[in-house]
Scaffold this active site. Structure first.
Site: not given
Length: 299
Positions: A100, A123, A125, A127, A140, A226, A228, A271
């Site tokens: 990412h 996402d 996360h 980030d 990332h 992303d 994830d 990702e």
């Protein structure tokens, strides 16, 4: 959406320390992204892959708790220039990652073409880490912070301008793993976040309706997805999986609603790590979601 799409691969694994994500663009191509989009009557140009310089393992730098800083900077500058050229030629940039950290370059290339760019960050996360707050030093986990002008100057100044986006123009969807520094930054900057609590409580339809309305004042919207962000059951081939994520069907609904709203002007899917995957399942999911984003319907 523009009927001309340029696919750009970024085989980058320098933003984190788990090998394999550099093969993500190849896995997505193998899963049939070009054919999928052409079947939807788009004109698709595959630019190929951005060349990524790969430092020798023993010489990987760690400058101020930032791993592979120079490599990420080099790749980000190349990607920014490529994405900007695609937009100048009135084509839709579709970027395939790669980790990412590539979003640093993507947003640098996109934002210069808009006065008030919106961003949907799909996402697990935030980030939003910096060198000071990151537990790992992996870049990332920093691209959104970098893009609002917070972080190492060599990263925030990619393409010689900063910031790329405004905090009030960001919507994070699917968050369920935030570091303390990220939580503080979200509160300080007033960034709009739909955690999994909100996704569960409101439902994806309401989340997307509110997101589309929230970004209605922008003059373009970039989607940074992303894999994830999805639950690991549906997308196992990612480097930092987090249980309890967005479902496959909810993600299709989100993409379908964005297609109907016709607000997305650029996108990246990141990702995908084939080494950690199950029979290319995650890349196949990514391609299916792109289909929905670009208007694919059952009937």
């Amino acid at each position: 959406m523009l009927k001309d799409i340029t696919v750009i691969g970024v085989p980058m694994d320098l933003g984190q320390m788990r090998r394999g994500v550099d093969m993500g663009p190849s896995a997505i191509r193998y899963a049939g992204i070009v054919e999928r989009l052409e079947n939807l009557d788009y004109r698709v140009e595959d630019f190929g892959d951005i060349e990524i310089a790969r430092p020798e393992k023993q010489s990987i730098e760690n400058e101020g708790n930032l791993k592979n800083l120079n490599g990420v900077i080099d790749a980000s500058e190349k990607l920014s220039e490529t994405v900007s050229d695609v937009i100048t030629n009135k084509k839709f940039p579709l970027v395939l990652g790669g980790d990412h950290s590539i979003a640093i370059g993507t947003l640098a290339g996109v934002s210069k073409h808009y006065e008030n760019l919106g961003v949907i960050w799909y996402d697990a996360h935030g980030d939003l880490n910096t060198a000071d707050t990151s537990p790992s030093g992996n870049i990332h986990g920093m691209p959104l912070a970098v893009s609002i002008g917070i972080g190492h100057e060599k990263l925030t100044r990619i393409s010689d301008y900063t910031p790329k986006i405004k905090p009030e123009n960001i919507v994070i969807i699917g968050a369920r793993s935030l570091d303390e520094g990220e939580r503080e930054l979200i509160k300080e900057k007033g960034i709009k976040v739909y955690t999994m609590h909100e996704v569960d409580r409101l439902g994806m339809t309401k989340v997307m309706e509110e997101t589309i309305e929230y970004l209605s004042h922008t003059d373009g919207v970039h989607l940074s997805l992303d894999l994830d962000g999805l639950d690991p059951h549906d997308a196992p081939g990612v480097g930092t999986p987090v249980l309890g994520g967005i479902s496959y069907r909810e993600s299709h609904l989100a993409m379908e609603m964005l297609a109907e709203a016709e607000i997305i002007t650029s996108a990246e899917f990141v990702e995908v790590n084939p080494i950690l995957d199950e029979k290319n399942k995650t890349a196949t999911v990514a391609v299916a979601l792109m289909g929905s984003l670009f208007g694919e319907k059952l009937l």
